[in-house]
Design an enzyme around this catalytic site. Structure first.
Site, PDB file in Angstrom:
ATOM      1  N   GLY B  55      -5.071  -9.643   1.634  1.00  0.00           N
ATOM      2  CA  GLY B  55      -4.305  -9.889   0.412  1.00  0.00           C
ATOM      3  C   GLY B  55      -4.369  -8.687  -0.496  1.00  0.00           C
ATOM      4  O   GLY B  55      -5.286  -8.543  -1.291  1.00  0.00           O
ATOM      5  N   THR B  56      -3.398  -7.829  -0.355  1.00  0.00           N
ATOM      6  CA  THR B  56      -3.422  -6.607  -1.135  1.00  0.00           C
ATOM      7  C   THR B  56      -2.094  -5.898  -0.932  1.00  0.00           C
ATOM      8  O   THR B  56      -1.282  -6.306  -0.104  1.00  0.00           O
ATOM      9  CB  THR B  56      -4.571  -5.692  -0.660  1.00  0.00           C
ATOM     10  OG1 THR B  56      -4.663  -4.588  -1.529  1.00  0.00           O
ATOM     11  CG2 THR B  56      -4.313  -5.194   0.729  1.00  0.00           C
ATOM     12  N   THR B  57      -1.863  -4.850  -1.712  1.00  0.00           N
ATOM     13  CA  THR B  57      -0.751  -3.954  -1.404  1.00  0.00           C
ATOM     14  C   THR B  57      -1.252  -2.523  -1.500  1.00  0.00           C
ATOM     15  O   THR B  57      -1.770  -2.118  -2.543  1.00  0.00           O
ATOM     16  CB  THR B  57       0.415  -4.121  -2.408  1.00  0.00           C
ATOM     17  OG1 THR B  57       0.736  -5.484  -2.525  1.00  0.00           O
ATOM     18  CG2 THR B  57       1.626  -3.332  -1.942  1.00  0.00           C
ATOM     19  N   LYS B  88      -9.366   0.268  -4.593  1.00  0.00           N
ATOM     20  CA  LYS B  88      -8.900   0.162  -3.212  1.00  0.00           C
ATOM     21  C   LYS B  88      -8.585   1.507  -2.592  1.00  0.00           C
ATOM     22  O   LYS B  88      -8.219   1.578  -1.415  1.00  0.00           O
ATOM     23  CB  LYS B  88      -7.661  -0.732  -3.145  1.00  0.00           C
ATOM     24  CG  LYS B  88      -7.990  -2.151  -3.533  1.00  0.00           C
ATOM     25  CD  LYS B  88      -6.885  -3.109  -3.199  1.00  0.00           C
ATOM     26  CE  LYS B  88      -7.203  -4.470  -3.751  1.00  0.00           C
ATOM     27  NZ  LYS B  88      -6.154  -5.440  -3.523  1.00  0.00           N
TER      28      LYS B  88
END
Lengths: 249, 272
Positions: B55-57, B88
């Site tokens: 769950g990330t971009t 991140k």
């Protein structure tokens, strides 16, 4: 003194590793090998003992490829050489596989020297009885290099060096006559050095040239004969010039 | 005093062993069998459920001036947002960056490990490691742990002698060289903006704006992405952080509130 050469892991009281020194003796009995670094190429030359009539001379190549851009010549025990060369070839490919880049000459020299050192510090094995001359081009900077390793596992870079039989006289010659050369001049210098200790003729010398573009190229016997003839002619001319009375100004 | 042996009770198994004479305690230990139709596959399904869905971009692309790397900063555990300020983009060394998607611990640890390996390579070979080499080292490590539950979807971006380099490496052991990548649950949205706005000949400002906008759009539509959109640039002299904007504020930057014209104004009625 004789007590200290059974197990190689043992030092003698005066700090010698006798097995390593005996290995160096084996190298001194091996065929002469010379390497000369030019500005755009590196040349390796090896003394070739006259091949028996029935022997296929192509199977006794003394100058071998480790990779497209690295070659090796050695003096000493040829069977040990085969093992070392195989390990080095695998390491070259392994390096290509893990970092997707060809290894530098220094890397593979360090690997071979490390291997030779390992066998001076393990139980039940003897050192490799050979010194190697490793030549090649750095894949990144494109500059030529010449390295030498010996049975103790030390290595260093050289502009020109010799190993094997009569290597001291060859090295003396090189020290007196070395200058930065390129192309055919480097080949001539290497052959001249080797001719100090070897009977002249293409039959007794194996020469290979490494260039950045074409990799390793073994010289044909006829080519070597031609260069030897050139060298003889130059020598004769120099002799004649010395003997002739000096011209007046 | 009667000992409380309720903890030792085993539930009755579906397969009866026939010796319940001595009571439940001496019944052979058995475990609860699942109430499932798919007895063989339920375990795999359970793993899939628990597996971090990345769950990330994160995104990265190569352009004329170098590499642009951008990411959001939200960490989610299911529907719970556990942090809005996760880093991140991991700095492997002054000229190489890695992005984090998947398991945070896995990414952080293996990137640090990669940094160590890169430094050792430098010391041994007196030259920096290439982006190709570094990504290959990481990919080989992840491949050796394949199937053991690592979750890593990372991009290695850097500048070496051959110029800018960008590789995608994941915990399945895959490694891809490319010019545009986006990883994570928000990546479809980011790709939409990135692909339509991409030109190789962008300037650094244009590229950083494109990266920022792509992350913003992904955070707008993807619930698992949010927080701060960070943008890094990797050039010939190494990486540099260009911006870190809160996506909430970015929303109003891209969609400014225009004051509407007042058609009718309420006035106080004149007293009669």
């Amino acid at each position: 003194m004789a007590r200290y050469d059974r197990a190689i892991t043992v030092f003698s009281p005066d700090g010698h590793l006798f097995q390593v020194e005996y290995a160096l003796e084996a190298v001194r009995k091996g065929n002469a090998a010379v390497g000369v670094r030019g500005t755009d190429n590196v040349v390796l030359g090896v003394e070739k003992k006259s091949t028996a009539k029935l022997q296929d001379s192509r199977s006794v190549r003394k100058i071998v490829n480790l990779d497209n851009h690295i070659a090796l010549a050695c003096a000493g025990l040829k069977a040990d050489a085969r093992v070392l060369i195989n390990r080095a070839r695998v390491e070259c490919q392994s390096h290509r596989l893990t970092v997707e880049d060809p290894c530098t000459v220094e890397y593979i020299t360090r690997y071979i020297a490390g291997l030779q050192q390992k066998y001076t510090q393990s139980g039940g094995v003897r050192p490799f009885g050979l010194s190697t001359l490793i030549v090649g081009f750095d894949p990144y900077t494109g500059s030529p290099s010449l390295y030498q390793t010996d049975p103790s596992g030390t290595f260093s870079a050289w502009k020109a060096n010799a190993t094997g039989r009569n290597s001291n006289s060859i090295r003396e010659f090189l020290e007196k006559n070395f200058k930065e050369t390129a192309g055919q001049e480097t080949v001539k210098l290497a052959i001249r050095a080797l001719l100090e200790v070897v009977e002249s003729g293409g039959k007794n010398i194996e020469v290979a040239v490494m260039t950045k573009e074409d990799g390793l190229r073994q010289l044909e016997e006829a080519e070597i004969d031609a260069i030897v003839a050139e060298i003889e002619a130059e020598k004769a001319a120099a002799e004649a010039a010395k003997k002739a009375p000096p011209k007046d100004t | 005093m009667k000992l409380d042996t309720s903890g030792l009770e085993s539930f009755p198994s579906l397969i009866s062993h026939g010796n319940d004479v001595a009571g439940e305690i001496s019944a052979p230990p058995s475990f609860e069998l699942p109430n499932s139709n798919n007895f063989d596959g339920f375990l795999k399904e359970a793993i899939q459920m628990v597996k971090p869905a990345k769950g990330t971009t994160t995104l990265a692309f190569i352009f004329k001036e170098g590499v642009m790397v951008a990411a959001d900063s939200r960490a989610s555990m299911g529907g719970y947002i556990s942090s809005q300020s996760v880093k991140k983009i991991i700095e492997i060394n002054p000229y190489m960056l890695g992005t984090m998607a998947g398991g945070a611990a896995d990414c952080q640890f293996w990137h640090r490990n990669l940094g160590i390996k890169c430094r050792l390579h430098e010391l041994a070979n007196k030259r920096r490691i290439s982006v190709t080499g570094a990504s290959k080292l990481l990919a080989n490590i992840l491949y050796s742990y394949r199937g053991m539950g690592l979750s890593v979807g990372t991009m290695i971006a850097g500048w070496d002698e051959t110029g800018p380099g960008l590789y995608y490496v994941d915990s399945e052991g895959g490694r891809l060289k490319g010019t545009r990548f986006s990883v994570g649950s928000g990546s479809p949205y980011a790709y939409g903006v990135l692909d339509s706005g991409y030109k190789y000949d962008m300037s650094i400002e244009e590229a950083s704006e494109l990266a920022r906008r792509a992350i913003y759009h992904a955070t707008f539509r993807d619930g698992a992405s949010g927080g701060v959109a960070s943008v890094y640039y990797v050039g010939p002299t190494g990486w540099k952080k260009l911006s870190g904007d809160d996506v909430g504020e970015l929303h109003y930057h891209y969609n400014p509130v225009t004051p509407s014209t007042i058609e009718q104004e309420m006035v106080e009625a004149a007293a009669t």
